[in-house]
Design an enzyme around this catalytic site. Structure first.
Site, PDB file in Angstrom:
ATOM      1  N   ARG A 171      -7.123  -6.220  29.162  1.00 15.35           N
ATOM      2  CA  ARG A 171      -7.598  -6.902  27.949  1.00 15.35           C
ATOM      3  C   ARG A 171      -9.037  -7.418  28.085  1.00 15.35           C
ATOM      4  O   ARG A 171      -9.381  -8.472  27.568  1.00 15.35           O
ATOM      5  CB  ARG A 171      -6.684  -8.083  27.573  1.00 15.35           C
ATOM      6  CG  ARG A 171      -5.273  -7.702  27.226  1.00 15.35           C
ATOM      7  CD  ARG A 171      -5.210  -6.900  25.928  1.00 15.35           C
ATOM      8  NE  ARG A 171      -3.822  -6.571  25.634  1.00 15.35           N
ATOM      9  CZ  ARG A 171      -3.183  -5.527  26.144  1.00 15.35           C
ATOM     10  NH1 ARG A 171      -3.810  -4.685  26.951  1.00 15.35           N
ATOM     11  NH2 ARG A 171      -1.933  -5.287  25.840  1.00 15.35           N
ATOM     12  N   CYS A 219       0.433 -10.570  19.525  1.00 14.08           N
ATOM     13  CA  CYS A 219       0.586 -11.430  20.705  1.00 14.08           C
ATOM     14  C   CYS A 219      -0.609 -12.379  20.807  1.00 14.08           C
ATOM     15  O   CYS A 219      -1.758 -11.955  20.716  1.00 14.08           O
ATOM     16  CB  CYS A 219       0.685 -10.587  21.972  1.00 14.08           C
ATOM     17  SG  CYS A 219       2.282  -9.787  22.136  1.00 14.08           S
ATOM     18  N   GLU A 289      -5.085 -14.281  24.049  1.00 12.68           N
ATOM     19  CA  GLU A 289      -5.520 -12.900  23.804  1.00 12.68           C
ATOM     20  C   GLU A 289      -6.341 -12.867  22.518  1.00 12.68           C
ATOM     21  O   GLU A 289      -7.265 -12.075  22.377  1.00 12.68           O
ATOM     22  CB  GLU A 289      -4.309 -11.969  23.666  1.00 12.68           C
ATOM     23  CG  GLU A 289      -4.731 -10.565  23.290  1.00 12.68           C
ATOM     24  CD  GLU A 289      -3.594  -9.574  23.202  1.00 12.68           C
ATOM     25  OE1 GLU A 289      -2.959  -9.307  24.243  1.00 12.68           O
ATOM     26  OE2 GLU A 289      -3.357  -9.050  22.095  1.00 12.68           O
TER      27      GLU A 289
HETATM   28  N1  EPU Z   1      10.771 -11.037  25.932  1.00 16.80           N
HETATM   29  C1  EPU Z   1      11.622 -12.106  25.839  1.00 16.80           C
HETATM   30  N2  EPU Z   1      11.493 -12.941  24.770  1.00 16.80           N
HETATM   31  C2  EPU Z   1      10.542 -12.756  23.796  1.00 16.80           C
HETATM   32  C3  EPU Z   1       9.665 -11.675  23.913  1.00 16.80           C
HETATM   33  C4  EPU Z   1       9.788 -10.813  25.000  1.00 16.80           C
HETATM   34  O1  EPU Z   1      12.471 -12.307  26.701  1.00 16.80           O
HETATM   35  O2  EPU Z   1      10.506 -13.567  22.869  1.00 16.80           O
HETATM   36  C5  EPU Z   1      10.939 -10.100  27.059  1.00 16.80           C
HETATM   37  C6  EPU Z   1      11.430  -8.748  26.555  1.00 16.80           C
HETATM   38  O3  EPU Z   1      12.836  -8.725  26.441  1.00 16.80           O
HETATM   39  C7  EPU Z   1      10.914  -7.811  27.618  1.00 16.80           C
HETATM   40  C8  EPU Z   1       9.627  -8.479  28.080  1.00 16.80           C
HETATM   41  O4  EPU Z   1       9.701  -9.840  27.668  1.00 16.80           O
HETATM   42  O5  EPU Z   1      11.789  -7.757  28.701  1.00 16.80           O
HETATM   43  C9  EPU Z   1       8.385  -7.803  27.493  1.00 16.80           C
HETATM   44  O6  EPU Z   1       8.432  -7.863  26.066  1.00 16.80           O
HETATM   45  P1  EPU Z   1       7.808  -6.730  25.141  1.00 16.80           P
HETATM   46  O7  EPU Z   1       8.348  -5.407  25.524  1.00 16.80           O
HETATM   47  O8  EPU Z   1       7.936  -7.167  23.742  1.00 16.80           O
HETATM   48  O9  EPU Z   1       6.295  -6.652  25.566  1.00 16.80           O
HETATM   49  P2  EPU Z   1       5.211  -7.790  25.728  1.00 16.80           P
HETATM   50  O10 EPU Z   1       4.773  -7.777  27.155  1.00 16.80           O
HETATM   51  O11 EPU Z   1       5.638  -9.086  25.151  1.00 16.80           O
HETATM   52  C10 EPU Z   1       3.182  -6.181  25.277  1.00 16.80           C
HETATM   53  C11 EPU Z   1       1.896  -6.317  24.502  1.00 16.80           C
HETATM   54  C12 EPU Z   1       2.148  -6.051  23.036  1.00 16.80           C
HETATM   55  C13 EPU Z   1       2.701  -4.649  22.882  1.00 16.80           C
HETATM   56  C14 EPU Z   1       3.999  -4.538  23.686  1.00 16.80           C
HETATM   57  C15 EPU Z   1       4.532  -3.118  23.637  1.00 16.80           C
HETATM   58  C16 EPU Z   1       0.490  -8.041  25.540  1.00 16.80           C
HETATM   59  C17 EPU Z   1       0.058  -9.469  25.521  1.00 16.80           C
HETATM   60  N3  EPU Z   1       1.397  -7.695  24.633  1.00 16.80           N
HETATM   61  O12 EPU Z   1       4.045  -7.209  24.810  1.00 16.80           O
HETATM   62  O13 EPU Z   1       0.909  -6.120  22.377  1.00 16.80           O
HETATM   63  O14 EPU Z   1       2.951  -4.335  21.532  1.00 16.80           O
HETATM   64  O15 EPU Z   1       3.725  -4.868  25.077  1.00 16.80           O
HETATM   65  O16 EPU Z   1       5.688  -2.975  24.353  1.00 16.80           O
HETATM   66  O17 EPU Z   1       0.003  -7.263  26.353  1.00 16.80           O
HETATM   67  C18 EPU Z   1      -0.576  -7.465  21.109  1.00 16.80           C
HETATM   68  O18 EPU Z   1      -1.386  -7.239  22.017  1.00 16.80           O
HETATM   69  O19 EPU Z   1      -0.868  -8.133  20.094  1.00 16.80           O
HETATM   70  C19 EPU Z   1       0.761  -6.943  21.279  1.00 16.80           C
HETATM   71  C20 EPU Z   1       1.732  -7.253  20.430  1.00 16.80           C
END
Ligand code: EPU
Length: 295
Positions: A171, A219, A289
């Site tokens: 990022r 995010c 972010e």
């Molecule tokens: N999780 C929870 N609770 C929540 C949210 C997530 O327990 O409320 C757990 C999920 O179950 C999973 C893990 O956290 O095991 C990761 O969650 P997720 O797959 O939703 O991915 P993320 O790491 O939260 C990242 C990017 C997103 C992108 C997704 C695609 C960042 C900060 N975020 O999210 O990007 O869409 O991967 O999988 O890198 C953005 O940048 O605006 C964004 C939404």
């Protein structure tokens, strides 16, 4: 004389920034300018500098929080056709303008049987914004695709920089002192049908796990190394936590949604509450972010 007199493109005064923000939050920009082409951008920068006006480049407005007090300077948006073109460059590369939307890049690549950009599906941004923040999902970042970026500095000088000379990290690009004009992306041959299938799967997953019920900026915090900010915020029990019209999404804890009348200060207070709780609970300092633009 008004500094914008004779500039080609679209200029608006006292433009409500909430119209340009996926959060639907923000005061007014004194100047909002959409240059027609690179010459128009260069000339606007020259005049803005001459009048000591602050300038900010705005992408799709999907990763930014505009302050309630607005912005007294000039917001420049590179969205005219002159900045948004996408074309093929040889058999495995495409050239895109900074204003090209990522979804259009994904669909252009798919319709030309070029794979590699599928992971960008569903990210609501422009190429320029995505490069500045090295947008991505999981372990894939736009920097994986970039081979060269065309940049302009705030004095109007243009240069092409090879990926090897850009300090891309998670990022982060360290290109904040420049304006991205466009980039060359390296892709590979892949059947359009397979691309379409993957794109649908990625979008379905986003729709299932993320919150599209209210305006938001996606995010809010970067993921800390090898963890997920959403997971940590969730464990802190902050889903549903509210300040004014801003609320931690009950679907994805790293999303702050605008329940209707959220102000930037509500979002910032809520972000501070989240940061404090995650620091107390896990000793981890979450980094925003989203970008915050104010005076
Ligand atoms: N999780 C929870 N609770 C929540 C949210 C997530 O327990 O409320 C757990 C999920 O179950 C999973 C893990 O956290 O095991 C990761 O969650 P997720 O797959 O939703 O991915 P993320 O790491 O939260 C990242 C990017 C997103 C992108 C997704 C695609 C960042 C900060 N975020 O999210 O990007 O869409 O991967 O999988 O890198 C953005 O940048 O605006 C964004 C939404």
């Amino acid at each position: 004389m008004n500094w914008w007199k004779g500039l080609e493109g679209r200029l608006r005064l006292d433009e409500p920034l909430r119209r340009h923000s996926s959060f639907r939050i923000g005061g007014k920009a004194r100047f909002w300018y959409e240059p027609k082409d690179i010459e128009g951008l260069r000339e606007a920068l020259r005049r803005i500098k001459q009048h000591s006006i602050k300038a900010a480049i705005i992408g799709a407005g999907s990763n930014i929080l505009f302050d309630d007090s607005g912005f007294k300077g000039a917001c420049l948006r590179l969205c005219s056709p002159g900045f948004s073109a996408i074309s093929k460059a040889g058999s495995s590369s495409i050239v895109c303008g900074a204003g090209a939307m990522l979804k259009d890049i994904v669909s252009f690549a798919g319709s030309h049987n070029m794979g590699g950009a599928e992971f960008l599906a569903g990210i609501p941004g422009t190429l320029g914004g995505a490069i500045i923040m090295n947008a991505g999902v999981e372990s894939r970042n736009i920097s994986d695709l970039v081979s060269e970026v065309d940049l302009m500095d705030y004095s109007g000088r243009v240069r092409a920089v090879k990926k090897e000379n850009i300090a891309f990290a998670y990022r982060r690009s360290r290109l904040g002192r420049y304006i991205v004009l466009g980039a060359k992306l390296r892709l590979f041959a892949r059947e359009g049908e397979l691309i379409g299938r993957d794109v649908r799967r990625i979008i379905d997953r986003r729709l299932k796990t993320q919150d599209y019920s209210h305006p938001s900026a996606g995010c809010v915090f970067k993921n800390p190394p090898s963890d997920s900010a959403g997971r940590l915020i969730d464990i802190c029990g902050l889903k549903g936590e509210r300040v004014g019209g801003a609320e931690v999404s009950s679907r994805h804890a790293n999303f702050i949604i605008n329940r209707g009348r959220a102000r930037s200060r509500d979002v910032i207070r809520l972000m501070n509450i989240i940061k404090g709780r995650v620091k107390d609970e896990f000793g981890i300092c979450l980094e925003p972010e989203i970008k915050i633009l104010g005076n």
